[in-house]
Design an enzyme around this catalytic site. Sequence first.
Site, PDB file in Angstrom:
ATOM      1  N   SER A 119     -16.599  37.063  10.712  1.00 49.58           N
ATOM      2  CA  SER A 119     -15.719  37.069   9.539  1.00 49.58           C
ATOM      3  C   SER A 119     -15.429  38.479   9.081  1.00 49.58           C
ATOM      4  O   SER A 119     -14.591  38.682   8.208  1.00 49.58           O
ATOM      5  CB  SER A 119     -16.296  36.234   8.402  1.00 49.58           C
ATOM      6  OG  SER A 119     -17.677  36.295   8.367  1.00 49.58           O
ATOM      7  N   GLU A 152      -7.411  32.712  12.346  1.00 47.38           N
ATOM      8  CA  GLU A 152      -6.926  34.102  12.299  1.00 47.38           C
ATOM      9  C   GLU A 152      -7.202  34.705  13.675  1.00 47.38           C
ATOM     10  O   GLU A 152      -8.341  34.664  14.145  1.00 47.38           O
ATOM     11  CB  GLU A 152      -7.762  34.926  11.316  1.00 47.38           C
ATOM     12  CG  GLU A 152      -7.347  34.900   9.895  1.00 47.38           C
ATOM     13  CD  GLU A 152      -8.229  35.820   9.039  1.00 47.38           C
ATOM     14  OE1 GLU A 152      -7.675  36.686   8.365  1.00 47.38           O
ATOM     15  OE2 GLU A 152      -9.455  35.670   9.045  1.00 47.38           O
TER      16      GLU A 152
HETATM   17  N1  CAA Z   1     -15.444  16.367   9.239  1.00 45.33           N
HETATM   18  C1  CAA Z   1     -14.801  15.219   8.913  1.00 45.33           C
HETATM   19  N2  CAA Z   1     -14.585  14.835   7.644  1.00 45.33           N
HETATM   20  C2  CAA Z   1     -15.032  15.651   6.660  1.00 45.33           C
HETATM   21  C3  CAA Z   1     -15.700  16.856   6.920  1.00 45.33           C
HETATM   22  C4  CAA Z   1     -15.897  17.212   8.278  1.00 45.33           C
HETATM   23  N3  CAA Z   1     -16.517  18.332   8.638  1.00 45.33           N
HETATM   24  N4  CAA Z   1     -16.005  17.451   5.736  1.00 45.33           N
HETATM   25  C5  CAA Z   1     -15.554  16.640   4.759  1.00 45.33           C
HETATM   26  N5  CAA Z   1     -14.970  15.554   5.324  1.00 45.33           N
HETATM   27  C6  CAA Z   1     -14.342  14.438   4.644  1.00 45.33           C
HETATM   28  C7  CAA Z   1     -15.266  13.826   3.613  1.00 45.33           C
HETATM   29  O1  CAA Z   1     -16.205  12.968   4.193  1.00 45.33           O
HETATM   30  C8  CAA Z   1     -14.300  13.095   2.720  1.00 45.33           C
HETATM   31  O2  CAA Z   1     -13.969  11.858   3.275  1.00 45.33           O
HETATM   32  P1  CAA Z   1     -13.682  10.586   2.330  1.00 45.33           P
HETATM   33  O3  CAA Z   1     -12.462  10.957   1.534  1.00 45.33           O
HETATM   34  O4  CAA Z   1     -13.420   9.476   3.302  1.00 45.33           O
HETATM   35  O5  CAA Z   1     -14.911  10.384   1.494  1.00 45.33           O
HETATM   36  C9  CAA Z   1     -13.040  13.982   2.774  1.00 45.33           C
HETATM   37  O6  CAA Z   1     -13.217  14.851   3.915  1.00 45.33           O
HETATM   38  C10 CAA Z   1     -12.887  14.796   1.539  1.00 45.33           C
HETATM   39  O7  CAA Z   1     -14.095  15.492   1.300  1.00 45.33           O
HETATM   40  P2  CAA Z   1     -14.789  15.561  -0.111  1.00 45.33           P
HETATM   41  O8  CAA Z   1     -14.517  14.319  -0.884  1.00 45.33           O
HETATM   42  O9  CAA Z   1     -16.212  15.962   0.107  1.00 45.33           O
HETATM   43  O10 CAA Z   1     -14.164  16.805  -0.846  1.00 45.33           O
HETATM   44  P3  CAA Z   1     -12.745  17.451  -0.880  1.00 45.33           P
HETATM   45  O11 CAA Z   1     -11.667  16.463  -1.131  1.00 45.33           O
HETATM   46  O12 CAA Z   1     -12.932  18.556  -1.827  1.00 45.33           O
HETATM   47  O13 CAA Z   1     -12.467  18.040   0.575  1.00 45.33           O
HETATM   48  C11 CAA Z   1     -12.732  20.158   1.658  1.00 45.33           C
HETATM   49  C12 CAA Z   1     -13.369  18.841   1.200  1.00 45.33           C
HETATM   50  C13 CAA Z   1     -11.695  19.871   2.734  1.00 45.33           C
HETATM   51  C14 CAA Z   1     -13.851  20.985   2.224  1.00 45.33           C
HETATM   52  C15 CAA Z   1     -11.997  20.822   0.451  1.00 45.33           C
HETATM   53  O14 CAA Z   1     -12.851  20.858  -0.660  1.00 45.33           O
HETATM   54  C16 CAA Z   1     -11.542  22.213   0.748  1.00 45.33           C
HETATM   55  O15 CAA Z   1     -10.528  22.444   1.368  1.00 45.33           O
HETATM   56  N6  CAA Z   1     -12.303  23.219   0.261  1.00 45.33           N
HETATM   57  C17 CAA Z   1     -12.031  24.628   0.466  1.00 45.33           C
HETATM   58  C18 CAA Z   1     -12.601  25.048   1.778  1.00 45.33           C
HETATM   59  C19 CAA Z   1     -12.290  26.475   2.091  1.00 45.33           C
HETATM   60  O16 CAA Z   1     -11.704  27.205   1.316  1.00 45.33           O
HETATM   61  N7  CAA Z   1     -12.716  26.908   3.282  1.00 45.33           N
HETATM   62  C20 CAA Z   1     -12.556  28.252   3.708  1.00 45.33           C
HETATM   63  C21 CAA Z   1     -13.812  28.965   3.427  1.00 45.33           C
HETATM   64  S1  CAA Z   1     -13.703  30.640   3.946  1.00 45.33           S
HETATM   65  C22 CAA Z   1     -14.102  30.619   5.542  1.00 45.33           C
HETATM   66  O17 CAA Z   1     -14.457  29.639   6.120  1.00 45.33           O
HETATM   67  C23 CAA Z   1     -14.014  31.938   6.185  1.00 45.33           C
HETATM   68  C24 CAA Z   1     -15.220  32.774   6.171  1.00 45.33           C
HETATM   69  O18 CAA Z   1     -15.307  33.624   7.030  1.00 45.33           O
HETATM   70  C25 CAA Z   1     -16.240  32.715   5.117  1.00 45.33           C
END
Ligand code: CAA
Length: 282
Positions: A119, A152
Amino acid sequence: MAKLAGFGVVGSGAMGSGIAQVGAQAGFPVTLFDISEAQLEKARGGIQKSLSKLEEKGMLKESAGDVLKRLNLTTQLQGLKSCDFVVEAATENREIKFKLFRDLDALLDPKAILCSNTSSISITEIAGQTKRPELVAGMHFMNPVPLMKLVEGIRGLATGDACFQKVRAVAETMGKTFIEAKDSAGFAVNRILMPMINEAFFALQENLATAADIDEAMKLGCNFPMGPLTLADFVGIDVCLSVCEVLHRDLGDPKYRPCPLMRKYVEAGWLGRKAGRGVYVY
Ligand code: CAA
């Protein structure tokens, strides 16, 4: 559509297991390597759970079982020998990554492409560990990999055009949207995301609002799916701190200094969800 003889992934934490899963969903024969048998087993469980969830929602082109058939797990680096495309997603530690790239360079066919999911570490410096810098690139996935659409792509100074186009094709075959970012600290996503998370810790440190209210403010005020402190717990506060340190060191601007409260959480071992405690208790 990219075709691969073997898609190798190094490291089976949240990122590595997600990359391996999406590689298998894309039809690649995948080998996932980790030194820890226990971590690999944990990864297998997580991948099975994620695939079942995607299958339930009709988001897979085939059964979860058929996808899993393309996934091999190994504790031997040697197990990656026949791979022509490897993504390293090991711990965000320079020395560990550098050694892995030297070992992979010695092991793999000289035409194999080596990518890092780092990252923040310089791709040029990682490529410099190998005798094939033209075949090394950055391929940065987002967490959770099965759901996040972005990759990216980062060219090191020596990365060749053919290699970079292959990285793009592999990302697109995995169903991702590919953007190109410069080989500069934090690339595009973390250059912008981490100062925001850092600022949320400063806000918390100054009692500007409670943690829950800071998160609510950004969720409801800016339509973020997660507030910045929840996101820090999700990504790992240690990972956030390490990226902030790289931004501060490499860009040399005091505006990137890591928040002391963030550092305190890491000292306490409150690393976020994975530790059962971060800003919030899980
Ligand atoms: N595989 C399959 N399904 C998944 C999953 C996975 N890995 N993770 C979550 N889900 C599913 C959940 O089980 C849930 O299903 P249901 O609706 O059937 O219950 C659905 O996705 C939605 O999940 P949640 O209800 O837990 O929560 P949410 O609606 O908030 O979605 C999220 C989860 C997609 C993670 C969303 O919160 C999100 O987009 N968050 C931001 C994530 C982000 O910004 N990531 C980037 C981080 S930075 C990075 O990664 C770079 C770095 O170098 C640090």
